[in-house]
Design a protein around this motif. Structure first.
Motif, PDB file in Angstrom:
ATOM      1  N   MET A   1       0.852  -1.189   0.000  1.00 19.97           N
ATOM      2  CA  MET A   1       0.000   0.000   0.000  1.00 19.97           C
ATOM      3  C   MET A   1       0.881   1.230   0.000  1.00 19.97           C
ATOM      4  O   MET A   1       1.847   1.317   0.740  1.00 19.97           O
ATOM      5  CB  MET A   1      -0.896  -0.009   1.235  1.00 19.97           C
ATOM      6  CG  MET A   1      -1.667   1.270   1.442  1.00 19.97           C
ATOM      7  SD  MET A   1      -2.972   1.586   0.258  1.00 19.97           S
ATOM      8  CE  MET A   1      -4.211   0.473   0.830  1.00 19.97           C
ATOM      9  N   ARG A   2       0.525   2.156  -0.836  1.00 17.81           N
ATOM     10  CA  ARG A   2       1.302   3.380  -0.960  1.00 17.81           C
ATOM     11  C   ARG A   2       0.425   4.580  -0.615  1.00 17.81           C
ATOM     12  O   ARG A   2      -0.678   4.714  -1.140  1.00 17.81           O
ATOM     13  CB  ARG A   2       1.794   3.461  -2.404  1.00 17.81           C
ATOM     14  CG  ARG A   2       2.864   4.486  -2.634  1.00 17.81           C
ATOM     15  CD  ARG A   2       3.375   4.321  -4.040  1.00 17.81           C
ATOM     16  NE  ARG A   2       3.003   5.535  -4.757  1.00 17.81           N
ATOM     17  CZ  ARG A   2       3.344   5.794  -5.990  1.00 17.81           C
ATOM     18  NH1 ARG A   2       4.004   4.922  -6.689  1.00 17.81           N
ATOM     19  NH2 ARG A   2       3.002   6.920  -6.550  1.00 17.81           N
ATOM     20  N   LEU A   3       0.929   5.450   0.254  1.00 18.89           N
ATOM     21  CA  LEU A   3       0.294   6.732   0.549  1.00 18.89           C
ATOM     22  C   LEU A   3       1.146   7.803  -0.109  1.00 18.89           C
ATOM     23  O   LEU A   3       2.365   7.823   0.083  1.00 18.89           O
ATOM     24  CB  LEU A   3       0.242   6.996   2.055  1.00 18.89           C
ATOM     25  CG  LEU A   3      -0.519   6.013   2.922  1.00 18.89           C
ATOM     26  CD1 LEU A   3      -0.402   6.402   4.385  1.00 18.89           C
ATOM     27  CD2 LEU A   3      -1.976   5.934   2.526  1.00 18.89           C
ATOM     28  N   ARG A   4       0.531   8.679  -0.897  1.00 23.16           N
ATOM     29  CA  ARG A   4       1.328   9.720  -1.532  1.00 23.16           C
ATOM     30  C   ARG A   4       0.560  11.022  -1.643  1.00 23.16           C
ATOM     31  O   ARG A   4      -0.651  11.056  -1.454  1.00 23.16           O
ATOM     32  CB  ARG A   4       1.860   9.265  -2.882  1.00 23.16           C
ATOM     33  CG  ARG A   4       0.867   9.192  -4.002  1.00 23.16           C
ATOM     34  CD  ARG A   4       1.571   8.844  -5.316  1.00 23.16           C
ATOM     35  NE  ARG A   4       0.653   8.758  -6.422  1.00 23.16           N
ATOM     36  CZ  ARG A   4       0.338   9.771  -7.229  1.00 23.16           C
ATOM     37  NH1 ARG A   4       0.859  10.967  -7.027  1.00 23.16           N
ATOM     38  NH2 ARG A   4      -0.500   9.608  -8.231  1.00 23.16           N
ATOM     39  N   ASP A   6      -0.338  14.635  -3.844  1.00 24.80           N
ATOM     40  CA  ASP A   6      -0.466  15.241  -5.160  1.00 24.80           C
ATOM     41  C   ASP A   6      -0.790  16.714  -4.944  1.00 24.80           C
ATOM     42  O   ASP A   6      -1.695  17.041  -4.167  1.00 24.80           O
ATOM     43  CB  ASP A   6      -1.581  14.581  -5.969  1.00 24.80           C
ATOM     44  CG  ASP A   6      -1.759  15.242  -7.316  1.00 24.80           C
ATOM     45  OD1 ASP A   6      -0.911  15.002  -8.197  1.00 24.80           O
ATOM     46  OD2 ASP A   6      -2.715  16.034  -7.475  1.00 24.80           O
ATOM     47  N   VAL A  15      -7.221   7.784 -11.507  1.00 23.44           N
ATOM     48  CA  VAL A  15      -7.328   6.825 -10.404  1.00 23.44           C
ATOM     49  C   VAL A  15      -8.673   6.114 -10.545  1.00 23.44           C
ATOM     50  O   VAL A  15      -9.530   6.524 -11.327  1.00 23.44           O
ATOM     51  CB  VAL A  15      -7.240   7.528  -9.028  1.00 23.44           C
ATOM     52  CG1 VAL A  15      -5.839   8.073  -8.766  1.00 23.44           C
ATOM     53  CG2 VAL A  15      -8.269   8.648  -8.901  1.00 23.44           C
ATOM     54  N   ARG A 108      -8.540  -0.075  -6.816  1.00 23.62           N
ATOM     55  CA  ARG A 108      -7.118  -0.167  -6.483  1.00 23.62           C
ATOM     56  C   ARG A 108      -6.513   1.164  -6.051  1.00 23.62           C
ATOM     57  O   ARG A 108      -5.498   1.191  -5.375  1.00 23.62           O
ATOM     58  CB  ARG A 108      -6.339  -0.724  -7.676  1.00 23.62           C
ATOM     59  CG  ARG A 108      -6.748  -2.145  -8.021  1.00 23.62           C
ATOM     60  CD  ARG A 108      -5.994  -2.706  -9.205  1.00 23.62           C
ATOM     61  NE  ARG A 108      -4.548  -2.637  -9.066  1.00 23.62           N
ATOM     62  CZ  ARG A 108      -3.803  -3.511  -8.389  1.00 23.62           C
ATOM     63  NH1 ARG A 108      -4.379  -4.509  -7.765  1.00 23.62           N
ATOM     64  NH2 ARG A 108      -2.496  -3.371  -8.347  1.00 23.62           N
ATOM     65  N   SER A 109      -7.121   2.290  -6.476  1.00 21.92           N
ATOM     66  CA  SER A 109      -6.547   3.603  -6.148  1.00 21.92           C
ATOM     67  C   SER A 109      -7.664   4.599  -5.841  1.00 21.92           C
ATOM     68  O   SER A 109      -8.731   4.561  -6.445  1.00 21.92           O
ATOM     69  CB  SER A 109      -5.681   4.116  -7.296  1.00 21.92           C
ATOM     70  OG  SER A 109      -6.422   4.177  -8.501  1.00 21.92           O
ATOM     71  N   THR A 139      -4.770   0.719   5.935  1.00 22.05           N
ATOM     72  CA  THR A 139      -3.858  -0.007   5.044  1.00 22.05           C
ATOM     73  C   THR A 139      -3.549  -1.420   5.520  1.00 22.05           C
ATOM     74  O   THR A 139      -3.306  -2.301   4.703  1.00 22.05           O
ATOM     75  CB  THR A 139      -2.532   0.751   4.842  1.00 22.05           C
ATOM     76  OG1 THR A 139      -1.882   0.887   6.107  1.00 22.05           O
ATOM     77  CG2 THR A 139      -2.745   2.105   4.207  1.00 22.05           C
ATOM     78  N   LYS A 146      -4.442  -0.308  -3.358  1.00 22.14           N
ATOM     79  CA  LYS A 146      -2.983  -0.316  -3.383  1.00 22.14           C
ATOM     80  C   LYS A 146      -2.388   1.083  -3.254  1.00 22.14           C
ATOM     81  O   LYS A 146      -1.207   1.231  -2.967  1.00 22.14           O
ATOM     82  CB  LYS A 146      -2.470  -0.949  -4.690  1.00 22.14           C
ATOM     83  CG  LYS A 146      -2.964  -2.365  -4.917  1.00 22.14           C
ATOM     84  CD  LYS A 146      -2.501  -3.296  -3.838  1.00 22.14           C
ATOM     85  CE  LYS A 146      -3.035  -4.699  -4.063  1.00 22.14           C
ATOM     86  NZ  LYS A 146      -3.064  -5.494  -2.858  1.00 22.14           N
ATOM     87  N   GLU A 147      -3.224   2.121  -3.498  1.00 22.80           N
ATOM     88  CA  GLU A 147      -2.697   3.489  -3.451  1.00 22.80           C
ATOM     89  C   GLU A 147      -3.754   4.453  -2.933  1.00 22.80           C
ATOM     90  O   GLU A 147      -4.896   4.446  -3.393  1.00 22.80           O
ATOM     91  CB  GLU A 147      -2.241   3.924  -4.838  1.00 22.80           C
ATOM     92  CG  GLU A 147      -1.624   5.300  -4.862  1.00 22.80           C
ATOM     93  CD  GLU A 147      -1.079   5.661  -6.226  1.00 22.80           C
ATOM     94  OE1 GLU A 147       0.082   6.109  -6.282  1.00 22.80           O
ATOM     95  OE2 GLU A 147      -1.801   5.508  -7.230  1.00 22.80           O
ATOM     96  N   ILE A 149      -4.087   8.574  -2.323  1.00 27.29           N
ATOM     97  CA  ILE A 149      -3.480   9.859  -2.662  1.00 27.29           C
ATOM     98  C   ILE A 149      -4.190  10.963  -1.884  1.00 27.29           C
ATOM     99  O   ILE A 149      -5.421  11.002  -1.832  1.00 27.29           O
ATOM    100  CB  ILE A 149      -3.600  10.134  -4.181  1.00 27.29           C
ATOM    101  CG1 ILE A 149      -2.890   9.039  -4.974  1.00 27.29           C
ATOM    102  CG2 ILE A 149      -3.061  11.519  -4.528  1.00 27.29           C
ATOM    103  CD1 ILE A 149      -3.242   9.035  -6.448  1.00 27.29           C
TER     104      ILE A 149
END
Length: 168
Positions: A1-4, A6, A15, A108-109, A139, A146-147, A149
């Motif tokens: 899992m990715r936290l990002r 923007d 997304v 997924r996002s 998460t 998986k993501e 944002i």
């Protein structure tokens, strides 16, 4: 899992779902809500009319229509009244219910705006801390997602989220 993060316009993100900081009617408004409705086109409003509105802290999903995102998850954030009217719990519910809905749909996002920090007046630092905390907690049990944002429209919010994500 990715936290990002923007920095920019949530309506331009490719997304599976963007989250709309909606009004209870789900029929559009100002800020993020208005921008999403304008970018998605009139079909979004037509679908929203069939949903019967949405209560504070809850979430509902529609198609994305003319947006690059496949779906819009609409959630109604709390209006800030000083913190003594369950605002923190309601804001946490916005994030949790949106994430759970995304999981139920096998997405997924997902991209979140800074819910309730505009005209609803929620203090940005406190709102961001809740958002990051709920998303991090989620998460560990996520299956399809998986993501996540955090889409920050202004430099102040971006700096707050950057610090919160760096500190953890």
């Amino acid at each position: 899992m990715r936290l990002r993060l923007d920095a920019g316009d949530i309506t331009q993100l490719y997304v599976d779902a963007i989250v709309n900081a909606a009004k209870k009617s789900l029929l559009g408004g100002g800020g993020v809500d208005g921008a999403i409705h304008r970018a998605a086109g009139p079909e979004l409003l037509e679908e929203c009319k069939t949903l019967g509105g949405c209560e504070t802290g809850e979430a509902k999903i529609t198609k994305g229509y003319d947006l690059p995102a496949k779906h819009v998850i609409h959630t109604v954030g709390p209006v800030w009244h000083g913190g003594d009217e369950n605002e923190a719990e309601l804001l946490a519910s916005c994030y949790m219910n949106s994430l759970q809905l995304a999981e139920q749909q096998g997405l997924r996002s997902i991209a979140f705006p800074c819910i309730s920090t505009g005209v609803y007046g929620y203090p940005k630092q406190q709102a961001a801390a809740i958002a990051v905390s709920v998303c991090k907690m989620f998460t560990s049990n996520a299956q399809s997602l998986k993501e996540i944002i955090f889409s920050c429209y202004d430099d102040e919010s971006l700096a707050i989220y950057r610090q919160l994500l760096t500190d953890s």
